[in-house]
Design an enzyme around this catalytic site. Structure first.
Site, PDB file in Angstrom:
ATOM      1  N   GLY A  12      -3.667  59.543  88.945  1.00 27.19           N
ATOM      2  CA  GLY A  12      -3.034  58.877  90.079  1.00 27.19           C
ATOM      3  C   GLY A  12      -3.630  57.533  90.471  1.00 27.19           C
ATOM      4  O   GLY A  12      -3.517  57.123  91.631  1.00 27.19           O
ATOM      5  N   ASN A  14      -2.468  54.656  89.570  1.00 22.92           N
ATOM      6  CA  ASN A  14      -1.330  53.796  89.924  1.00 22.92           C
ATOM      7  C   ASN A  14      -0.789  54.152  91.306  1.00 22.92           C
ATOM      8  O   ASN A  14      -0.412  53.277  92.077  1.00 22.92           O
ATOM      9  CB  ASN A  14      -0.225  53.884  88.866  1.00 22.92           C
ATOM     10  CG  ASN A  14      -0.519  52.997  87.671  1.00 22.92           C
ATOM     11  OD1 ASN A  14      -0.381  51.782  87.744  1.00 22.92           O
ATOM     12  ND2 ASN A  14      -0.959  53.607  86.586  1.00 22.92           N
ATOM     13  N   ARG A  66      14.130  75.570  81.580  1.00 20.68           N
ATOM     14  CA  ARG A  66      14.120  74.122  81.869  1.00 20.68           C
ATOM     15  C   ARG A  66      15.169  73.767  82.928  1.00 20.68           C
ATOM     16  O   ARG A  66      14.967  72.912  83.774  1.00 20.68           O
ATOM     17  CB  ARG A  66      14.413  73.381  80.557  1.00 20.68           C
ATOM     18  CG  ARG A  66      13.659  72.074  80.362  1.00 20.68           C
ATOM     19  CD  ARG A  66      12.162  72.247  80.313  1.00 20.68           C
ATOM     20  NE  ARG A  66      11.496  70.954  80.443  1.00 20.68           N
ATOM     21  CZ  ARG A  66      10.208  70.783  80.700  1.00 20.68           C
ATOM     22  NH1 ARG A  66       9.410  71.809  80.852  1.00 20.68           N
ATOM     23  NH2 ARG A  66       9.705  69.575  80.809  1.00 20.68           N
ATOM     24  N   ASN A 108       9.580  52.821  86.176  1.00 26.52           N
ATOM     25  CA  ASN A 108       8.473  53.454  85.447  1.00 26.52           C
ATOM     26  C   ASN A 108       7.451  52.386  85.073  1.00 26.52           C
ATOM     27  O   ASN A 108       7.822  51.255  84.785  1.00 26.52           O
ATOM     28  CB  ASN A 108       9.027  54.100  84.168  1.00 26.52           C
ATOM     29  CG  ASN A 108       7.952  54.741  83.313  1.00 26.52           C
ATOM     30  OD1 ASN A 108       7.137  55.528  83.806  1.00 26.52           O
ATOM     31  ND2 ASN A 108       7.938  54.424  82.029  1.00 26.52           N
ATOM     32  N   HIS A 110       4.746  51.498  82.179  1.00 28.38           N
ATOM     33  CA  HIS A 110       4.364  51.876  80.807  1.00 28.38           C
ATOM     34  C   HIS A 110       3.215  50.975  80.358  1.00 28.38           C
ATOM     35  O   HIS A 110       3.281  49.757  80.544  1.00 28.38           O
ATOM     36  CB  HIS A 110       5.560  51.750  79.853  1.00 28.38           C
ATOM     37  CG  HIS A 110       5.226  52.189  78.477  1.00 28.38           C
ATOM     38  ND1 HIS A 110       5.135  53.526  78.133  1.00 28.38           N
ATOM     39  CD2 HIS A 110       4.881  51.491  77.365  1.00 28.38           C
ATOM     40  CE1 HIS A 110       4.773  53.626  76.861  1.00 28.38           C
ATOM     41  NE2 HIS A 110       4.610  52.396  76.374  1.00 28.38           N
ATOM     42  N   ASP A 147      16.497  54.591  82.333  1.00 25.26           N
ATOM     43  CA  ASP A 147      17.830  55.079  81.970  1.00 25.26           C
ATOM     44  C   ASP A 147      17.658  56.322  81.095  1.00 25.26           C
ATOM     45  O   ASP A 147      16.568  56.883  81.045  1.00 25.26           O
ATOM     46  CB  ASP A 147      18.671  53.962  81.325  1.00 25.26           C
ATOM     47  CG  ASP A 147      18.073  53.483  80.007  1.00 25.26           C
ATOM     48  OD1 ASP A 147      17.143  54.153  79.485  1.00 25.26           O
ATOM     49  OD2 ASP A 147      18.522  52.441  79.494  1.00 25.26           O
ATOM     50  N   GLU A 148      18.727  56.719  80.398  1.00 24.54           N
ATOM     51  CA  GLU A 148      18.667  57.984  79.646  1.00 24.54           C
ATOM     52  C   GLU A 148      17.738  57.912  78.433  1.00 24.54           C
ATOM     53  O   GLU A 148      17.323  58.939  77.902  1.00 24.54           O
ATOM     54  CB  GLU A 148      20.075  58.422  79.205  1.00 24.54           C
ATOM     55  CG  GLU A 148      20.876  59.130  80.281  1.00 24.54           C
ATOM     56  CD  GLU A 148      21.488  58.193  81.319  1.00 24.54           C
ATOM     57  OE1 GLU A 148      21.290  56.956  81.216  1.00 24.54           O
ATOM     58  OE2 GLU A 148      22.158  58.697  82.244  1.00 24.54           O
ATOM     59  N   GLY A 149      17.403  56.722  77.969  1.00 24.13           N
ATOM     60  CA  GLY A 149      16.518  56.592  76.816  1.00 24.13           C
ATOM     61  C   GLY A 149      15.054  56.698  77.220  1.00 24.13           C
ATOM     62  O   GLY A 149      14.732  56.842  78.402  1.00 24.13           O
ATOM     63  N   ASP A 151      11.874  54.691  77.679  1.00 22.91           N
ATOM     64  CA  ASP A 151      11.341  53.318  77.828  1.00 22.91           C
ATOM     65  C   ASP A 151      12.365  52.252  77.422  1.00 22.91           C
ATOM     66  O   ASP A 151      11.996  51.186  76.916  1.00 22.91           O
ATOM     67  CB  ASP A 151      10.039  53.127  77.010  1.00 22.91           C
ATOM     68  CG  ASP A 151       8.968  54.140  77.382  1.00 22.91           C
ATOM     69  OD1 ASP A 151       8.896  54.532  78.557  1.00 22.91           O
ATOM     70  OD2 ASP A 151       8.202  54.534  76.486  1.00 22.91           O
TER      71      ASP A 151
HETATM   72  C1  GAR Z   1      -0.970  55.020  83.176  1.00 22.72           C
HETATM   73  O1  GAR Z   1      -1.690  54.254  82.234  1.00 22.72           O
HETATM   74  C2  GAR Z   1       0.515  54.867  82.942  1.00 22.72           C
HETATM   75  O2  GAR Z   1       0.890  53.580  82.530  1.00 22.72           O
HETATM   76  C3  GAR Z   1       0.734  55.863  81.829  1.00 22.72           C
HETATM   77  O3  GAR Z   1      -0.036  56.973  82.207  1.00 22.72           O
HETATM   78  C4  GAR Z   1      -1.185  56.512  82.927  1.00 22.72           C
HETATM   79  C5  GAR Z   1      -1.282  57.283  84.230  1.00 22.72           C
HETATM   80  O4  GAR Z   1      -2.488  56.974  84.901  1.00 22.72           O
HETATM   81  N1  GAR Z   1       2.137  56.185  81.685  1.00 22.72           N
HETATM   82  C6  GAR Z   1       2.702  56.401  80.494  1.00 22.72           C
HETATM   83  O5  GAR Z   1       2.097  56.385  79.450  1.00 22.72           O
HETATM   84  C7  GAR Z   1       4.204  56.657  80.555  1.00 22.72           C
HETATM   85  N2  GAR Z   1       4.791  56.571  79.248  1.00 22.72           N
HETATM   86  P1  GAR Z   1      -2.667  57.276  86.455  1.00 22.72           P
HETATM   87  O6  GAR Z   1      -2.290  58.739  86.682  1.00 22.72           O
HETATM   88  O7  GAR Z   1      -4.127  57.016  86.703  1.00 22.72           O
HETATM   89  O8  GAR Z   1      -1.767  56.331  87.215  1.00 22.72           O
END
Ligand code: GAR
Length: 199
Positions: A12, A14, A66, A108, A110, A147-149, A151
């Site tokens: 967490g 971010n 699910r 999101n 990435h 979106d549905e894809g 990234d």
């Molecule tokens: C972050 O680096 C984020 O960009 C990545 O997971 C980490 C979470 O860290 N997300 C992905 O890879 C999504 N494809 P955090 O829990 O410390 O924020």
């Protein structure tokens, strides 16, 4: 007031960057209304509680299949009446019903410069391992609509970060977080709250 819901799975950091930016007044007219984790042990849940934010866990392990998990997740999201859903290290594939109910209202973060090192199987440390394996000299982070894809949605912000000789995946991950993720994710939320983004 933009009602923001944050979905998390792990540490967490971010989420913390968003909380700190909100407290500092740099997110504009924004309220963090709920944090949802799929993982009961996510430290992100503690961060949310310490900040006085409603924090709930919706774990797939609590549901027989699910479909029931997806229904519970949508229900936990709907309850909070969010204007924006932020995936901040959320390692669950977002169910189609959530994407269609919140079209262009899910973003999101990435940890690479999309379209490099993204898509199925690229998450967390694996992204940085792949970047180092390929020998790129510049990497970074991307905030995009979902979106549905995997990234594939429209890109909102990107920030480049240098790879240093001898970097380990963890060192690179930390630099990408500090220099890019924790900067552009709050900034994207501010821009959306200010009405500066259109698709
Ligand atoms: C972050 O680096 C984020 O960009 C990545 O997971 C980490 C979470 O860290 N997300 C992905 O890879 C999504 N494809 P955090 O829990 O410390 O924020």
């Amino acid at each position: 007031m933009l009602r923001v819901l944050v979905c998390v799975s792990g540490g967490g950091t971010n989420l913390q960057a968003i909380i700190d930016a909100q407290k500092a007044g740099s997110l504009g007219e924004t309220e963090i209304v709920r944090v949802i984790s799929n993982n009961p042990d996510a430290y992100a849940l503690t961060r949310a509680k310490e900040a006085g934010i409603d924090a709930v866990c919706v774990s797939p392990k609590e549901y027989g299949n699910r479909e029931d998990f997806h229904k519970a997740l949508l229900c936990a999201i709907d309850e909070a009446k969010p204007d924006l859903i932020v995936l901040a290290g959320f390692l669950v594939v977002v169910p189609k019903e959530v994407i269609s109910s919140y079209r262009n209202r899910i973003i999101n973060i990435h940890p690479s410069l999309i379209p490099s090192f993204c898509g199925t199987g690229y998450y967390g440390l694996k992204v940085h391992e792949a970047a180092l394996e390929r020998g790129v000299k510049i990497t970074g982070a991307t905030v995009h609509f979902v979106d549905e894809g995997t990234d594939t949605g429209p890109i909102i912000l990107q920030k480049a970060v240098e790879v240093h000789p001898g970097d380990t995946p963890k060192e690179l991950q930390l630099r990408v977080m500090q220099q890019a993720e924790w900067v552009i994710l709050p900034e994207a939320i501010r821009m959306i709250a200010a009405g500066e983004i259109s698709i």
